[in-house]
Write an enzyme that holds these catalytic residues in place. Structure first.
Site: not given
Length: 266
Positions: A69, A76, A80, A82, A86, A213
């Site tokens: 495939n 993200h 996942h 970071d 990011h 973040h």
């Protein structure tokens, strides 16, 4: 390169514990498919592409002996990782390919706020909460802090998982002061959550916006999201294995996340 007797003994002890059944490997990764919930971004931002498989061959004229495939996804999506790059605060720091392996296999501790998050869907972790945890369990490690809220139970349904209304999503997270403190004054390598992202759903209203973040990635630390089975981990004593793809220039990657735990440790 030769190993020290201490290192060799520790690794042998771990291998022996797994072989005897004294330790277990816990799967913390959500299955990744076209049904995996994806964060809805504001209209002025590029949307995150959903995960999709493109069939290339399946024991047929396209490849008689193989099944293959193509993979189409955002970095993200699902469980996942970071990387610092990011976020704009970490723009000059590591991409996902540059993260040292020593940061990807490390001790992990779990702060469990499932009960309070069930009563307050906008609950945010504060420094006092972490201080209370440390008084009971000891200092935070040079490793990972995992935040259990019970949100993984919603991950089978996009709307339930994002829990968004007219005023935006409502999911638990971390307040700005705690995020700054975790980033700048603790030895943790990174922060892991059960929710779609490391910040609270309403973090776009915080100062600064999206403080986990902003502060953690800006400090060269990391995030992992959409974890499952945190209820199987003890507050301390787990060894976390985080395995993102080594994507050159990548801001993050879908990841397989596993934990090694001593049986009976809760």
């Amino acid at each position: 390169m030769s190993s020290s007797p201490e290192t060799t003994g520790s690794v042998s002890a771990l291998v022996g514990a797994l072989a005897r059944g004294d330790a277990s490997i816990i799967e913390l990764t959500a299955p990744l498919s076209s049904d995996t919930p994806v964060l809805d971004l504001p209209s002025d931002m590029a949307p995150i592409p959903r995960f999709r498989l493109e069939e290339l061959a399946k024991y047929d004229e396209r490849g008689r002996t193989s099944y293959q495939n193509g993979i189409h996804t955002g970095e993200h999506v699902g469980t996942h990782f970071d990387a610092p790059r990011h976020w704009v605060t970490g723009a000059d720091l590591e991409d996902v390919a540059s993260v040292p392996p020593s940061r990807l296999v490390a001790p992990a501790v779990v702060i469990d706020k499932t009960r309070v998050a069930a009563a307050d869907l906008d609950y945010v972790l504060r420094r006092d909460d972490v201080g209370e945890w440390q008084r009971e369990h000891g200092a935070l490690p040079r490793g990972w802090l995992l935040f259990r809220t019970g949100w993984a139970a919603r991950s089978h349904d996009q709307e339930l998982f994002l829990n968004a209304g007219g005023d935006g999503p409502h999911t638990p997270g971390v307040d700005p002061d705690c995020a700054r403190w975790l980033a700048q004054e603790t030895p943790i390598f990174g922060f892991g959550v059960e929710t779609v992202g490391t910040d609270a759903g309403q973090a776009f209203r915080f100062d600064p916006e999206f403080p986990v973040h902003s502060y953690l990635l800006g400090a060269g630390k990391y995030g992992i999201t959409q974890l499952q089975n945190l209820h199987l981990l003890p507050p301390t004593g787990a060894l976390l294995i985080v395995a993102p793809q080594r994507i050159v220039g990548g801001s993050g990657s879908p990841a397989r996340v596993l934990a090694l735990v001593e049986n009976g440790a809760k």
